[in-house]
Scaffold this motif. Structure first.
Motif, PDB file in Angstrom:
ATOM      1  N   UNK A   1      -9.802-140.685 -14.023  1.00 46.05           N
ATOM      2  CA  UNK A   1      -9.583-140.632 -12.581  1.00 46.05           C
ATOM      3  C   UNK A   1      -8.946-139.293 -12.236  1.00 46.05           C
ATOM      4  N   UNK A   2      -9.320-138.743 -11.104  1.00 45.12           N
ATOM      5  CA  UNK A   2      -8.777-137.439 -10.736  1.00 45.12           C
ATOM      6  C   UNK A   2      -8.120-137.497  -9.375  1.00 45.12           C
ATOM      7  N   UNK A   3      -7.012-136.799  -9.265  1.00 45.55           N
ATOM      8  CA  UNK A   3      -6.416-136.583  -7.959  1.00 45.55           C
ATOM      9  C   UNK A   3      -6.829-135.171  -7.576  1.00 45.55           C
ATOM     10  N   UNK A   4      -7.901-135.026  -6.802  1.00 48.08           N
ATOM     11  CA  UNK A   4      -8.309-133.681  -6.413  1.00 48.08           C
ATOM     12  C   UNK A   4      -7.590-133.320  -5.123  1.00 48.08           C
ATOM     13  N   UNK A   5      -6.772-132.255  -5.213  1.00 47.92           N
ATOM     14  CA  UNK A   5      -6.011-131.834  -4.042  1.00 47.92           C
ATOM     15  C   UNK A   5      -6.926-131.097  -3.083  1.00 47.92           C
ATOM     16  N   UNK A   6      -6.655-131.278  -1.824  1.00 52.26           N
ATOM     17  CA  UNK A   6      -7.420-130.525  -0.832  1.00 52.26           C
ATOM     18  C   UNK A   6      -6.772-129.158  -0.639  1.00 52.26           C
ATOM     19  N   UNK A   7      -7.617-128.190  -0.337  1.00 55.41           N
ATOM     20  CA  UNK A   7      -7.098-126.899   0.105  1.00 55.41           C
ATOM     21  C   UNK A   7      -6.400-126.091  -0.977  1.00 55.41           C
ATOM     22  N   UNK A   8      -5.768-125.020  -0.523  1.00 57.24           N
ATOM     23  CA  UNK A   8      -5.106-124.086  -1.412  1.00 57.24           C
ATOM     24  C   UNK A   8      -3.611-124.127  -1.166  1.00 57.24           C
ATOM     25  N   UNK A   9      -2.903-123.395  -2.021  1.00 62.49           N
ATOM     26  CA  UNK A   9      -1.475-123.209  -1.840  1.00 62.49           C
ATOM     27  C   UNK A   9      -1.227-122.561  -0.465  1.00 62.49           C
ATOM     28  N   UNK A  10      -0.312-123.096   0.341  1.00 59.57           N
ATOM     29  CA  UNK A  10      -0.025-122.444   1.625  1.00 59.57           C
ATOM     30  C   UNK A  10       0.628-121.080   1.383  1.00 59.57           C
ATOM     31  N   UNK A  11       0.598-120.235   2.396  1.00 58.75           N
ATOM     32  CA  UNK A  11       1.228-118.926   2.247  1.00 58.75           C
ATOM     33  C   UNK A  11       2.733-119.090   2.088  1.00 58.75           C
ATOM     34  N   UNK A  57      12.252-124.639 -22.421  1.00 55.44           N
ATOM     35  CA  UNK A  57      11.989-125.179 -21.093  1.00 55.44           C
ATOM     36  C   UNK A  57      10.680-124.580 -20.597  1.00 55.44           C
ATOM     37  N   UNK A  58       9.706-125.421 -20.309  1.00 54.24           N
ATOM     38  CA  UNK A  58       8.433-124.941 -19.769  1.00 54.24           C
ATOM     39  C   UNK A  58       8.504-124.852 -18.256  1.00 54.24           C
ATOM     40  N   UNK A  59       7.993-123.774 -17.685  1.00 56.35           N
ATOM     41  CA  UNK A  59       7.896-123.646 -16.225  1.00 56.35           C
ATOM     42  C   UNK A  59       6.426-123.659 -15.857  1.00 56.35           C
ATOM     43  N   UNK A  60       6.000-124.663 -15.084  1.00 61.56           N
ATOM     44  CA  UNK A  60       4.600-124.699 -14.683  1.00 61.56           C
ATOM     45  C   UNK A  60       4.476-124.710 -13.172  1.00 61.56           C
ATOM     46  N   UNK A  61       3.306-124.327 -12.725  1.00 64.05           N
ATOM     47  CA  UNK A  61       3.013-124.281 -11.302  1.00 64.05           C
ATOM     48  C   UNK A  61       1.879-123.304 -11.095  1.00 64.05           C
ATOM     49  N   UNK A  62       1.312-123.325  -9.896  1.00 66.06           N
ATOM     50  CA  UNK A  62       0.181-122.454  -9.622  1.00 66.06           C
ATOM     51  C   UNK A  62       0.657-121.051  -9.288  1.00 66.06           C
ATOM     52  N   UNK A  63      -0.274-120.114  -9.199  1.00 66.79           N
ATOM     53  CA  UNK A  63       0.132-118.742  -8.885  1.00 66.79           C
ATOM     54  C   UNK A  63       0.843-118.726  -7.543  1.00 66.79           C
ATOM     55  N   UNK A  64       1.912-117.973  -7.474  1.00 58.72           N
ATOM     56  CA  UNK A  64       2.671-117.902  -6.239  1.00 58.72           C
ATOM     57  C   UNK A  64       3.748-118.956  -6.112  1.00 58.72           C
TER      58      UNK A  64
END
Lengths: 331, 333
Positions: free
Chosen positions: A273-283, A46-53
């Motif tokens: 094509x890219x979906x560029x997300x705005x901003x950073x991970x919220x706190x 099972x792979x777990x992905x996501x950004x830091x935090x």
């Protein structure tokens, strides 16, 4: 379908932050993992992905009970791990192991490679004779691609890739059923990454291991996993078998992650094509109301601020938590 | 050496015969050996290699930022002016003004004790002789240009008050203040999450289009190279082993190391799952390189000559060169 090796149900890991000093500061609760459920089958990755935090490492550690749970159940072959006596839990640890990101930092610099690899074996099988321990350690070293004559060397004498092999040998010497791999190749050079990925896949095939493979690298996760779970601020956004997750990602976060990974091909990379997300991970201390992803989501509407969407079935082995999962990509 | 579309113009950066040595208790370590290349105006040159390949030390030599035990020899010309081992006063007229550098970890390159305003205005006051108000105004405009929201307010904040991605934007803004002709970007997105990496890569692409500055992009990530570079240099064991226009590097790599790197990467667009091809062995130890070709003990095609003689970097025409004894390699599917 085979019975799951591990069943995780509504797992929550919360940390209390602040509250220091005589009168105590404001009390904050950081919900690192907030209601995660999944099954892991024998022999499955099972792979777990996501950004830091996003809580992926915390989840990995909580499963092994290396961290206290706020609530939720982890059921190992039908037994609730939380109800085990410490002695029983210790015995159980033989079956579940972990390898870490920084291979050098996770090895004791004062122990030789042989001592490091032998430690779990000696702990669980104190009756073994020294010669037998040595022989098993050497067999294990050969298995992970180390030279048995390197048994008396210290970690600093090995390269990063070799240190990771020592960590793997230590993890498999008691023949566990599960290994949590926490970013095991992120610190390694590209040419060495491939060696370690191949080694893990070979060991899995040979020993029937289940792996929980934590990584921020979606391409690596795609290569090694059977199923993939996408986390965002402690919550599951999407979980599916590998092929449907990558071919048909339904959650806008998964889509954004996918399109953000640079592809090593100039023609594809420049045209895609890219979906560029705005901003950073919220706190994570102050997550948005409703769906935590809504502040960066291109599809967010009023309902997303009001309630967290439930994880719902979207295919044979595909679950997604999004109010607008059925929306077409380009409205 | 440069691709045809750039060759008519004078290069922004010209490096020739660069050697960088570090004195250690175990003797000298040669981090960079006989490196020569040029970057044309407006060109983005990608420099790829693994840790210890010398890719960063080339540019630390160029910038005069080597560690105290390091020394560089050869020639480094920035828009025609020789700057290698120039006195600091002379270097300071070029650094930050005609060329600037951004690093992997913006937190360690920004001063944690000073506000962003103080750090940015200092650059303009030193290089351009602006007054503080004018410098602050120009700094705010630059922060807006790198898409920092509420730049007027946030310029008064300290580096730790920014997120990782925003800090990298601050670094980029600071590097661009004097309108440099060359931006050296050393692993600019390696410490960032993939969605933030995409934002920064987009920003760099946009700045490259708008300003026409040249970029030296140092990275281990071939995906980043594929998106941004015009031309690529591949480093191994302190030497250039291959250079080519970006499409050729990915379609027809001519060095077994380049080919190996491409094949050992898991890809999001792969079909089905095949076993990854690996490059065997370990990255080279610069203190103990094998005789002949540094890559030979990891090379699937090595033969007698590879141990006996180090292959020179030889032109293959069409802006391509490689250092390998083998006959030319075929096309990658």
């Amino acid at each position: 379908m085979t019975a799951p090796l591990l069943s995780v149900n509504d797992l929550k890991v919360h940390f209390e932050i602040g509250r220091r000093g005589l009168f105590g500061g404001a009390r904050h609760v950081l919900k690192a993992v907030d209601g995660v459920s999944f099954d892991l089958r024998p022999g499955e990755t099972l792979g777990l992905v996501g950004e830091s935090g996003c809580g992926k490492s915390t989840l990995g550690r909580a499963i092994l009970r290396l961290l206290p749970l706020q609530s939720g159940r982890t059921v190992w072959l039908g037994r609730d791990l939380a109800r085990l006596a410490p002695r029983e839990m210790r015995e159980m640890r033989r079956e579940m192991q972990i390898i870490f990101q920084d291979p050098l930092a996770s090895l004791n610099p004062r122990m030789t490679a042989g001592e490091i690899i032998a430690e779990p074996l000696v702990t669980f099988r104190p009756e073994l004779k020294r010669a037998e321990v040595k022989q098993r350690v050497q067999a294990m070293m050969a298995k992970v691609g180390l030279l048995p004559n390197q048994i008396n060397r210290y970690p600093h004498e090995f390269s990063g890739g070799q240190c990771q092999r020592i960590g793997i040998a230590r993890a498999i010497i008691n023949e566990p059923r599960l290994i949590v791999c926490d970013e095991p190749v992120s610190a390694l050079d590209v040419s060495i990454q491939a060696q370690i990925i191949n080694l893990l896949m070979d060991l899995q095939a040979e020993m029937g291991l289940s792996l929980i493979f934590i990584s921020h690298n979606l391409a690596v996760v795609r290569h090694i996993s059977h199923r993939v779970m996408v986390l965002y601020l402690g919550k599951v956004m999407e979980i599916a078998d590998r092929d449907s997750l990558y071919a048909n990602p339904l959650h806008p976060y998964t889509q954004a992650l996918n399109s953000a990974v640079p592809v090593p091909d100039p023609d594809i990379e420049r045209a895609k094509p890219r979906v560029v997300l705005k901003g950073d991970l919220p706190s994570p201390l102050n997550p948005p109301s409703g769906c935590p992803f809504r502040t960066r989501c291109p599809r967010a509407t009023q309902v997303c601020a009001e309630c967290m969407p439930a994880l719902e079935r979207a295919g044979a082995d595909h679950m997604v938590a999004c109010h607008h999962a059925a929306m077409p990509d380009r409205p | 050496m440069t691709t045809p579309q750039f060759s008519a113009m004078e290069p922004v950066l010209e490096v020739a015969g660069l050697n960088t040595l570090f004195a250690t208790p175990e003797g000298d370590v040669r981090a960079v050996s006989d490196v020569a290349f040029a970057i044309a105006r407006g060109e983005t040159l990608g420099i790829v290699g693994e840790s210890g390949s010398g890719k960063s030390q080339i540019f630390m030599s160029v910038m005069g930022l080597l560690a105290r035990n390091g020394r560089a020899s050869g020639s480094v010309r920035v828009t025609g002016t020789e700057i290698l081992n120039a006195p600091v006063a002379e270097l300071n007229r070029v650094r930050g003004a005609r060329m600037s550098m951004i690093f992997q970890d913006p937190m360690t390159s920004l001063n944690p004790y000073l506000t962003v305003r103080r750090q940015m205005t200092e650059v303009l006051m030193t290089h351009k002789g602006l007054g503080e108000e004018a410098a602050a105004q120009a700094s705010i405009e630059m922060l807006e240009r790198v898409q920092i929201p509420e730049a007027g307010r946030r310029i008064g904040m300290y580096p730790h008050e920014f997120s990782g991605g925003m800090r990298q934007r601050v670094m980029i803004a600071m590097a661009l203040l004097c309108g440099p002709e060359l931006l050296i970007a050393d692993e600019p997105t390696t410490a960032l999450d993939v969605t933030v990496q995409a934002q920064i890569l987009d920003l760099l692409m946009q700045l490259k289009r708008d300003t026409g500055m040249a970029i030296a992009l140092i990275t281990h990530d071939l995906g980043v190279i594929a998106g941004l570079a015009d031309r690529v240099i591949v480093m191994y064991g302190g030497r250039i082993v291959e250079q080519a226009p970006v499409r050729d590097i990915f379609r027809r790599p001519q060095h077994p190391y380049t080919e190996g790197l491409l094949k050992s990467m898991p890809r999001l667009d792969e079909h089905g799952v095949t076993r990854l091809q690996t490059i065997g062995g370990q990255p080279p130890n610069l203190q103990n390189l094998p005789s002949g070709c540094a890559f030979r003990d990891r090379c699937a095609y090595a033969f007698d000559l590879c141990a006996a003689e180090r292959p020179d970097l030889t032109s293959l025409g069409e802006g391509r060169a490689r250092a390998c004894h083998l006959p030319q390699l075929g096309e990658v599917a």
